[in-house]
Design a protein around this motif. Structure first.
Motif, PDB file in Angstrom:
ATOM      1  N   ALA A 175       0.826  -1.206   0.000  1.00  0.00           N
ATOM      2  CA  ALA A 175       0.000   0.000   0.000  1.00  0.00           C
ATOM      3  C   ALA A 175       0.861   1.258   0.000  1.00  0.00           C
ATOM      4  O   ALA A 175       0.611   2.200   0.717  1.00  0.00           O
ATOM      5  CB  ALA A 175      -0.964   0.006   1.187  1.00  0.00           C
ATOM      6  N   GLN A 176       1.894   1.244  -0.852  1.00  0.00           N
ATOM      7  CA  GLN A 176       2.800   2.387  -0.935  1.00  0.00           C
ATOM      8  C   GLN A 176       2.392   3.292  -2.095  1.00  0.00           C
ATOM      9  O   GLN A 176       2.098   2.815  -3.189  1.00  0.00           O
ATOM     10  CB  GLN A 176       4.242   1.916  -1.129  1.00  0.00           C
ATOM     11  CG  GLN A 176       4.773   1.089   0.024  1.00  0.00           C
ATOM     12  CD  GLN A 176       4.816   1.877   1.321  1.00  0.00           C
ATOM     13  OE1 GLN A 176       5.449   2.911   1.416  1.00  0.00           O
ATOM     14  NE2 GLN A 176       4.106   1.374   2.322  1.00  0.00           N
ATOM     15  N   PRO A 177       2.388   4.615  -1.878  1.00  0.00           N
ATOM     16  CA  PRO A 177       2.059   5.534  -2.963  1.00  0.00           C
ATOM     17  C   PRO A 177       3.150   5.508  -4.032  1.00  0.00           C
ATOM     18  O   PRO A 177       4.305   5.168  -3.752  1.00  0.00           O
ATOM     19  CB  PRO A 177       1.991   6.897  -2.267  1.00  0.00           C
ATOM     20  CG  PRO A 177       2.810   6.744  -1.036  1.00  0.00           C
ATOM     21  CD  PRO A 177       2.698   5.303  -0.634  1.00  0.00           C
ATOM     22  N   ALA A 178       2.775   5.870  -5.250  1.00  0.00           N
ATOM     23  CA  ALA A 178       3.729   5.865  -6.357  1.00  0.00           C
ATOM     24  C   ALA A 178       4.832   6.896  -6.142  1.00  0.00           C
ATOM     25  O   ALA A 178       5.971   6.684  -6.546  1.00  0.00           O
ATOM     26  CB  ALA A 178       3.007   6.137  -7.675  1.00  0.00           C
ATOM     27  N   GLU A 179       4.491   8.016  -5.510  1.00  0.00           N
ATOM     28  CA  GLU A 179       5.472   9.061  -5.243  1.00  0.00           C
ATOM     29  C   GLU A 179       5.521   9.355  -3.758  1.00  0.00           C
ATOM     30  O   GLU A 179       4.535   9.144  -3.047  1.00  0.00           O
ATOM     31  CB  GLU A 179       5.092  10.334  -5.997  1.00  0.00           C
ATOM     32  CG  GLU A 179       5.123  10.168  -7.509  1.00  0.00           C
ATOM     33  CD  GLU A 179       4.758  11.459  -8.236  1.00  0.00           C
ATOM     34  OE1 GLU A 179       4.810  12.539  -7.608  1.00  0.00           O
ATOM     35  OE2 GLU A 179       4.416  11.372  -9.413  1.00  0.00           O
ATOM     36  N   ALA A 180       6.647   9.875  -3.311  1.00  0.00           N
ATOM     37  CA  ALA A 180       6.795  10.237  -1.897  1.00  0.00           C
ATOM     38  C   ALA A 180       5.783  11.312  -1.532  1.00  0.00           C
ATOM     39  O   ALA A 180       5.533  12.221  -2.318  1.00  0.00           O
ATOM     40  CB  ALA A 180       8.209  10.736  -1.630  1.00  0.00           C
ATOM     41  N   PRO A 181       5.170  11.211  -0.347  1.00  0.00           N
ATOM     42  CA  PRO A 181       4.215  12.228   0.071  1.00  0.00           C
ATOM     43  C   PRO A 181       4.908  13.584   0.218  1.00  0.00           C
ATOM     44  O   PRO A 181       6.060  13.660   0.647  1.00  0.00           O
ATOM     45  CB  PRO A 181       3.699  11.728   1.417  1.00  0.00           C
ATOM     46  CG  PRO A 181       4.470  10.513   1.760  1.00  0.00           C
ATOM     47  CD  PRO A 181       5.349  10.161   0.616  1.00  0.00           C
ATOM     48  N   THR A 182       4.188  14.649  -0.140  1.00  0.00           N
ATOM     49  CA  THR A 182       4.791  15.983  -0.087  1.00  0.00           C
ATOM     50  C   THR A 182       4.456  16.727   1.191  1.00  0.00           C
ATOM     51  O   THR A 182       5.287  17.416   1.735  1.00  0.00           O
ATOM     52  CB  THR A 182       4.339  16.823  -1.290  1.00  0.00           C
ATOM     53  OG1 THR A 182       2.910  16.839  -1.329  1.00  0.00           O
ATOM     54  CG2 THR A 182       4.891  16.253  -2.578  1.00  0.00           C
ATOM     55  N   LEU A 191      -7.329  -5.522   0.247  1.00  0.00           N
ATOM     56  CA  LEU A 191      -5.969  -5.263   0.729  1.00  0.00           C
ATOM     57  C   LEU A 191      -4.941  -5.957  -0.165  1.00  0.00           C
ATOM     58  O   LEU A 191      -3.862  -5.413  -0.415  1.00  0.00           O
ATOM     59  CB  LEU A 191      -5.828  -5.718   2.181  1.00  0.00           C
ATOM     60  CG  LEU A 191      -6.653  -4.919   3.196  1.00  0.00           C
ATOM     61  CD1 LEU A 191      -6.580  -5.558   4.577  1.00  0.00           C
ATOM     62  CD2 LEU A 191      -6.215  -3.469   3.241  1.00  0.00           C
ATOM     63  N   ALA A 192      -5.279  -7.141  -0.671  1.00  0.00           N
ATOM     64  CA  ALA A 192      -4.369  -7.876  -1.551  1.00  0.00           C
ATOM     65  C   ALA A 192      -4.132  -7.116  -2.855  1.00  0.00           C
ATOM     66  O   ALA A 192      -3.033  -7.188  -3.423  1.00  0.00           O
ATOM     67  CB  ALA A 192      -4.922  -9.269  -1.842  1.00  0.00           C
ATOM     68  N   ARG A 193      -5.127  -6.364  -3.322  1.00  0.00           N
ATOM     69  CA  ARG A 193      -4.945  -5.560  -4.535  1.00  0.00           C
ATOM     70  C   ARG A 193      -3.857  -4.503  -4.344  1.00  0.00           C
ATOM     71  O   ARG A 193      -3.296  -3.999  -5.311  1.00  0.00           O
ATOM     72  CB  ARG A 193      -6.265  -4.902  -4.955  1.00  0.00           C
ATOM     73  CG  ARG A 193      -7.276  -5.885  -5.522  1.00  0.00           C
ATOM     74  CD  ARG A 193      -8.448  -5.206  -6.190  1.00  0.00           C
ATOM     75  NE  ARG A 193      -9.318  -4.485  -5.298  1.00  0.00           N
ATOM     76  CZ  ARG A 193     -10.420  -4.972  -4.724  1.00  0.00           C
ATOM     77  NH1 ARG A 193     -10.776  -6.233  -4.964  1.00  0.00           N
ATOM     78  NH2 ARG A 193     -11.161  -4.229  -3.936  1.00  0.00           N
ATOM     79  N   LEU A 194      -3.569  -4.173  -3.094  1.00  0.00           N
ATOM     80  CA  LEU A 194      -2.504  -3.212  -2.773  1.00  0.00           C
ATOM     81  C   LEU A 194      -1.202  -3.920  -2.381  1.00  0.00           C
ATOM     82  O   LEU A 194      -0.261  -3.289  -1.927  1.00  0.00           O
ATOM     83  CB  LEU A 194      -2.953  -2.304  -1.626  1.00  0.00           C
ATOM     84  CG  LEU A 194      -4.130  -1.400  -1.943  1.00  0.00           C
ATOM     85  CD1 LEU A 194      -4.651  -0.739  -0.680  1.00  0.00           C
ATOM     86  CD2 LEU A 194      -3.730  -0.356  -2.982  1.00  0.00           C
ATOM     87  N   GLY A 195      -1.191  -5.247  -2.530  1.00  0.00           N
ATOM     88  CA  GLY A 195       0.001  -6.021  -2.210  1.00  0.00           C
ATOM     89  C   GLY A 195       0.128  -6.390  -0.746  1.00  0.00           C
ATOM     90  O   GLY A 195       1.183  -6.827  -0.312  1.00  0.00           O
ATOM     91  N   CYS A 196      -0.935  -6.200   0.023  1.00  0.00           N
ATOM     92  CA  CYS A 196      -0.904  -6.489   1.458  1.00  0.00           C
ATOM     93  C   CYS A 196      -1.446  -7.886   1.728  1.00  0.00           C
ATOM     94  O   CYS A 196      -2.600  -8.174   1.423  1.00  0.00           O
ATOM     95  CB  CYS A 196      -1.737  -5.463   2.231  1.00  0.00           C
ATOM     96  SG  CYS A 196      -1.203  -3.763   1.997  1.00  0.00           S
ATOM     97  N   GLY A 197      -0.613  -8.718   2.309  1.00  0.00           N
ATOM     98  CA  GLY A 197      -1.013 -10.083   2.616  1.00  0.00           C
ATOM     99  C   GLY A 197      -0.562 -10.491   4.001  1.00  0.00           C
ATOM    100  O   GLY A 197      -0.233  -9.661   4.847  1.00  0.00           O
ATOM    101  N   GLU A 198      -0.502 -11.786   4.197  1.00  0.00           N
ATOM    102  CA  GLU A 198      -0.157 -12.347   5.503  1.00  0.00           C
ATOM    103  C   GLU A 198       1.191 -11.850   6.029  1.00  0.00           C
ATOM    104  O   GLU A 198       1.354 -11.601   7.218  1.00  0.00           O
ATOM    105  CB  GLU A 198      -0.159 -13.873   5.398  1.00  0.00           C
ATOM    106  CG  GLU A 198      -0.053 -14.574   6.719  1.00  0.00           C
ATOM    107  CD  GLU A 198      -0.177 -16.083   6.557  1.00  0.00           C
ATOM    108  OE1 GLU A 198       0.627 -16.783   7.189  1.00  0.00           O
ATOM    109  OE2 GLU A 198      -1.054 -16.547   5.813  1.00  0.00           O
ATOM    110  N   GLU A 199       2.157 -11.686   5.127  1.00  0.00           N
ATOM    111  CA  GLU A 199       3.480 -11.222   5.548  1.00  0.00           C
ATOM    112  C   GLU A 199       3.471  -9.780   6.065  1.00  0.00           C
ATOM    113  O   GLU A 199       4.448  -9.308   6.636  1.00  0.00           O
ATOM    114  CB  GLU A 199       4.508 -11.365   4.412  1.00  0.00           C
ATOM    115  CG  GLU A 199       4.252 -10.450   3.225  1.00  0.00           C
ATOM    116  CD  GLU A 199       3.241 -10.985   2.208  1.00  0.00           C
ATOM    117  OE1 GLU A 199       3.215 -10.452   1.094  1.00  0.00           O
ATOM    118  OE2 GLU A 199       2.486 -11.912   2.519  1.00  0.00           O
TER     119      GLU A 199
END
Length: 196
Positions: A46-53, A135-143
């Motif tokens: 769940a990381q944004p494509a760019e660094a938050p400003t 959440l999995a669509r954002l790459g968030c899983g059991e790990e």
């Protein structure tokens, strides 16, 4: 003889200091009262494509309570902090808070899709599998320490925790640090309901 007494005294001291915080069954010591940095960083999701400003404004104290964990009157009974150390959250820098807010925005958008699709159950809650899929669509899983139950969700993004509720009537997100001693079997972002 002096050495034997010294060794015995040290052994008793070690046993006394570690008695509180052991778990039944496995016999392993519980986590320390302050979060330890792991040898390798947590995987990120769940990381944004760019660094938050922008940096968000600070909210509650690191304990998750506005009164710093001292009770309503701020008087703090003896050993209050020690007895509630299991509820302590890892501190967050303004940079981590900004990354967490950006991750929370992404998570909120995915969970909003779940709400718009409808299909809430009897108590206005959505099935755990639908929340897990979002959440999995954002790459968030059991790990990532994902925990879902009764409309509540929590995930460690690799930077901070994002937790909240998703039901037919509400969608909340909260950014916070991982707990020193999270609820057993739930991941690092669920507050322990017990203690030591």
């Amino acid at each position: 003889m002096f050495i034997e007494r010294s060794v015995t005294a040290v052994a008793l001291l070690v046993v006394t200091m570690t008695a509180c915080g052991t778990q039944q069954g496995g016999g392993q010591a519980a986590q320390s009262t302050s979060p330890r940095p792991s040898s390798s960083p947590r995987p990120k999701c769940a990381q944004p494509a760019e660094a938050p400003t922008g940096l968000p404004s600070p909210s509650a104290s690191p304990t998750g309570r506005a009164d710093g964990g001292q009770g309503q009157n701020g008087d703090g009974a003896p050993h209050y902090a020690e007895n509630h150390a299991y509820r302590m959250q890892a501190s967050m820098t303004p940079e981590k808070r900004a990354w967490g807010a950006a991750s929370a925005k992404l998570i909120r958008a995915e969970l909003e899709k779940v709400r718009k699709e409808g299909g809430a159950g009897e108590y206005g809650r959505f099935g755990d599998e639908r929340i897990a899929a979002a959440l999995a669509r954002l790459g968030c899983g059991e790990e990532h320490g994902v925990y879902i139950g009764n409309g509540y969700y929590s995930v460690h993004t690799g930077v901070v925790c994002v937790s909240g509720r998703v039901t037919k009537d509400e969608l909340t997100t909260e950014v916070h640090g991982a707990y020193a001693e999270p609820q057993p079997g739930t991941g690092p972002c669920v507050e322990n309901r017990g203690g030591h």
